[in-house]
Motif scaffolding. Structure first.
Motif, PDB file in Angstrom:
ATOM      1  N   ALA A 133      42.621  66.160  29.152  1.00  0.00           N
ATOM      2  CA  ALA A 133      42.046  65.861  30.369  1.00  0.00           C
ATOM      3  C   ALA A 133      41.308  64.456  30.203  1.00  0.00           C
ATOM      4  O   ALA A 133      41.575  63.506  31.297  1.00  0.00           O
ATOM      5  N   ARG A 134      40.619  64.152  29.312  1.00  0.00           N
ATOM      6  CA  ARG A 134      40.030  62.803  29.067  1.00  0.00           C
ATOM      7  C   ARG A 134      41.088  61.582  29.036  1.00  0.00           C
ATOM      8  O   ARG A 134      40.934  60.458  29.714  1.00  0.00           O
ATOM      9  N   SER A 135      42.151  62.151  28.099  1.00  0.00           N
ATOM     10  CA  SER A 135      43.312  60.951  28.065  1.00  0.00           C
ATOM     11  C   SER A 135      43.812  60.749  29.591  1.00  0.00           C
ATOM     12  O   SER A 135      43.993  59.558  29.916  1.00  0.00           O
ATOM     13  N   MET A 136      44.193  61.785  30.339  1.00  0.00           N
ATOM     14  CA  MET A 136      44.751  61.624  31.649  1.00  0.00           C
ATOM     15  C   MET A 136      43.619  60.797  32.715  1.00  0.00           C
ATOM     16  O   MET A 136      44.023  60.013  33.377  1.00  0.00           O
ATOM     17  N   ILE A 137      42.541  61.007  32.535  1.00  0.00           N
ATOM     18  CA  ILE A 137      41.470  60.478  33.132  1.00  0.00           C
ATOM     19  C   ILE A 137      41.321  58.852  32.800  1.00  0.00           C
ATOM     20  O   ILE A 137      41.363  57.847  33.654  1.00  0.00           O
ATOM     21  N   ASN A 138      41.501  58.632  31.373  1.00  0.00           N
ATOM     22  CA  ASN A 138      41.332  56.990  31.052  1.00  0.00           C
ATOM     23  C   ASN A 138      42.693  56.286  31.487  1.00  0.00           C
ATOM     24  O   ASN A 138      42.461  55.164  31.936  1.00  0.00           O
ATOM     25  N   LEU A 139      44.000  57.099  31.528  1.00  0.00           N
ATOM     26  CA  LEU A 139      44.965  56.358  32.107  1.00  0.00           C
ATOM     27  C   LEU A 139      44.847  56.029  33.552  1.00  0.00           C
ATOM     28  O   LEU A 139      45.294  54.853  33.979  1.00  0.00           O
ATOM     29  N   ALA A 140      44.548  56.959  34.416  1.00  0.00           N
ATOM     30  CA  ALA A 140      44.154  56.731  35.845  1.00  0.00           C
ATOM     31  C   ALA A 140      43.232  55.497  36.059  1.00  0.00           C
ATOM     32  O   ALA A 140      43.503  54.761  37.054  1.00  0.00           O
ATOM     33  N   LYS A 141      42.062  55.590  35.387  1.00  0.00           N
ATOM     34  CA  LYS A 141      41.273  54.533  35.227  1.00  0.00           C
ATOM     35  C   LYS A 141      41.980  53.156  35.071  1.00  0.00           C
ATOM     36  O   LYS A 141      41.754  52.138  35.607  1.00  0.00           O
ATOM     37  N   LEU A 142      42.841  53.305  34.023  1.00  0.00           N
ATOM     38  CA  LEU A 142      43.260  51.909  33.820  1.00  0.00           C
ATOM     39  C   LEU A 142      44.389  51.536  34.747  1.00  0.00           C
ATOM     40  O   LEU A 142      44.453  50.261  35.210  1.00  0.00           O
ATOM     41  N   VAL A 143      45.130  52.333  35.474  1.00  0.00           N
ATOM     42  CA  VAL A 143      46.019  52.212  36.482  1.00  0.00           C
ATOM     43  C   VAL A 143      45.254  51.666  37.936  1.00  0.00           C
ATOM     44  O   VAL A 143      45.514  50.616  38.374  1.00  0.00           O
ATOM     45  N   GLY A 144      44.060  52.068  37.891  1.00  0.00           N
ATOM     46  CA  GLY A 144      43.145  51.670  38.864  1.00  0.00           C
ATOM     47  C   GLY A 144      42.592  50.578  38.684  1.00  0.00           C
ATOM     48  O   GLY A 144      42.597  49.561  39.776  1.00  0.00           O
TER      49      GLY A 144
END
Length: 510
Positions: free
Chosen positions: A344-355
């Motif tokens: 979950a943390r990895s996917m959150i970090n990916l979403a942050k990066l895209v944002g």
């Protein structure tokens, strides 16, 4: 005051809670679902899921119905603030490695209606709506007590549960009962979310439009036959109330609606959302567990918020069923947080990066995007990677043996590949342990796996599963009931001892 006892109480009947309850129902586990709404919450929220989550919906038994309320997205376009095309990544209608379209748009209330109706197929599951859960007592490691009040009559009841699954959202009472604290991952943005219905065709490309603008980042996508979704980053001082009526909202959506009169646009909803990145510091306390938004909040830029909750449910429920049936010890339930939290943390970090890529950098960031984005498609493999739904491998745990180097197939999902007889992997595995092997097998090995409630799937040369094993440099893989590879080896016989004897996970009711 009335009292009752059930093996599992699920708090919250959103997509995560309904998925968890359905999976438990498939294993015949008596489950009580408590929700504050009498019926489906009517306003749209999630609008996207990938082929992995579609695969899970198929396991729940709603894939065909979901196909009638969803539409595959055609890919992703990156636009600048003037809506000029920066880059385009197309996806076709072909099925992904999970056997379904890789990007799917839908209306969450319609999905929840399907899940609620499907839940009625499972007699061991009871859904009680219009109740407010007021207290959860973990009882010092023993069965938990859950108190709730009927919102119509005011009657208070208490139920005792062996386990409680808190699928009760960002303001989770279960999280407070555990004493868990949301850890902020340093991302907060205020956005206006707009859902509009119209009988007119907007004549727009039917993929996701991402407007990369540090002043007014935006997203546009078609959701259904007459449903459209926009998201706009709010400027300082703006509020959703500023855009409640069509007259004030129309200038924001006009770049996509062109000359369509404002009175032909029906506002379904305008709402302000604060996109946050958070993860709870603890997901389990004795008999209490956190799932979905109660455990983590993901910014929506990669469309994985709802999917993360459904992944939680798929990961935990088969383990819980095996523990309740006495086939696995209770301590294996610790693997839920061990596996899911880093993912979950990895996917959150990916979403942050895209944002951040959409909004960061001011004028300099805008200039860089205009220079670099048109050339992204030339980078080998990048287009496929952007549209690829594969997610990181699960962390090593008691039920994921990744070896010392953490390489190979363990912790990753087995593809839902076609088998020689025309079926897919999931059709045969059906929520059970599966041993997939390209090595020769004996009747004794097949019989032993069957006796333990599992299934043996051979992968002859030329098949997709044979190629998958070969790429993973192995001859056999033990695949858990949630589709995750637990361990690989060159000797399939060595894997049979890992199957729980007469596994409860081998008696899926469908």
């Amino acid at each position: 005051m009335t009292a009752d006892t059930v093996p599992v109480v699920v708090i919250g009947a959103g997509p995560t809670g309904l998925t968890a309850a359905t999976l438990l129902g498939q294993y015949g586990i008596e489950t009580l679902v408590l929700d504050r709404w009498e019926s489906v919450y009517p306003l749209p929220r999630a609008v996207h899921l990938d082929d992995e989550i579609y695969r899970l919906l198929a396991r729940l038994g709603v894939a065909e119905d979901f196909a009638t309320i969803s539409r595959p997205a055609h890919g992703l376009r990156l636009l600048d603030g003037d809506l000029r095309l920066l880059a385009e990544f197309r996806s076709g209608a072909a099925l992904g490695r999970h056997g379904h379209p890789e990007a799917n748009m839908f209306d969450q209330p319609q999905l929840e209606e399907l899940l609620r109706a499907n839940l009625e197929r499972h007699p061991t599951v009871t859904l009680r709506g219009n109740v407010e859960v007021t207290a959860i007592d973990p009882s010092d490691g023993g069965p938990a007590r859950v108190r709730f009040t009927d919102r119509s009559t005011g009657e208070t009841s208490t139920v005792t549960a062996e386990y409680v699954l808190g699928c009760d959202g960002a303001n989770s009472l279960t999280r407070r009962a555990i004493g868990s604290t949301p850890h902020d991952l340093a991302f907060t943005q205020r956005w206006l979310v707009v859902d509009i219905a119209t009988d007119a065709d907007l004549h727009q490309w039917e993929g996701v439009h991402q407007v990369c603008d540090p002043v007014r980042a935006a997203t546009y996508m078609r959701i259904g036959e007459r449903r459209y979704r926009w998201e706009f980053q709010l400027l300082p001082g703006e509020r959703a109330d500023d855009y409640r009526d069509t007259t004030r909202l129309h200038p924001l959506v006009r770049p996509w609606t062109a000359d369509l009169p404002a009175d032909e646009l029906e506002i379904v909803r305008t709402a302000e959302y604060t996109f946050r990145a958070q993860i709870a510091d603890r997901w389990r306390e004795h008999r209490l567990f956190l799932l979905g938004d109660a455990a983590h909040l993901t910014p929506p830029f990669i469309g994985q918020g709802m999917g993360a909750g459904l992944r939680d449910a798929a990961n935990l429920t088969w383990k819980l069923a095996a523990v309740l049936d006495g086939r696995l010890p209770d301590h294996v339930l610790d693997s839920y947080e061990t596996e899911r939290k880093p993912h979950a943390r990895s996917m959150i970090n990916l979403a942050k990066l895209v944002g951040s890529a959409m909004t960061a950098g001011g004028d300099t960031g805008t200039r860089l995007r205009r220079i670099l984005a048109p050339h992204l498609h030339r980078l080998p493999g990048l287009s496929n990677r952007i549209l690829d739904s594969r997610t990181p491998a699960l962390h090593r745990s008691a039920l994921v043996d990744r070896g010392r180097l953490g390489l190979g197939l363990a912790g990753r999902l087995c593809p839902n590949a076609h088998l020689p007889d025309g079926r897919r992997f999931d059709d045969l595995a059906a929520g059970r342990y599966a041993l997939v092997t390209s090595a020769p097998v004996t009747p004794a090995l097949r019989s032993e796996i069957h006796d333990r409630g599992g299934v043996l799937i051979t992968a002859p040369p030329g098949t997709a599963l044979h190629r998958w094993l070969r790429r993973g440099r192995t001859a056999a893989a033990l695949v858990r009931p949630d589709g995750t590879v637990q361990r690989t080896t060159s000797d399939p016989k060595s894997l049979t001892g890992l199957l729980p004897a007469s596994s409860s996970c081998g008696r899926v009711q469908g």
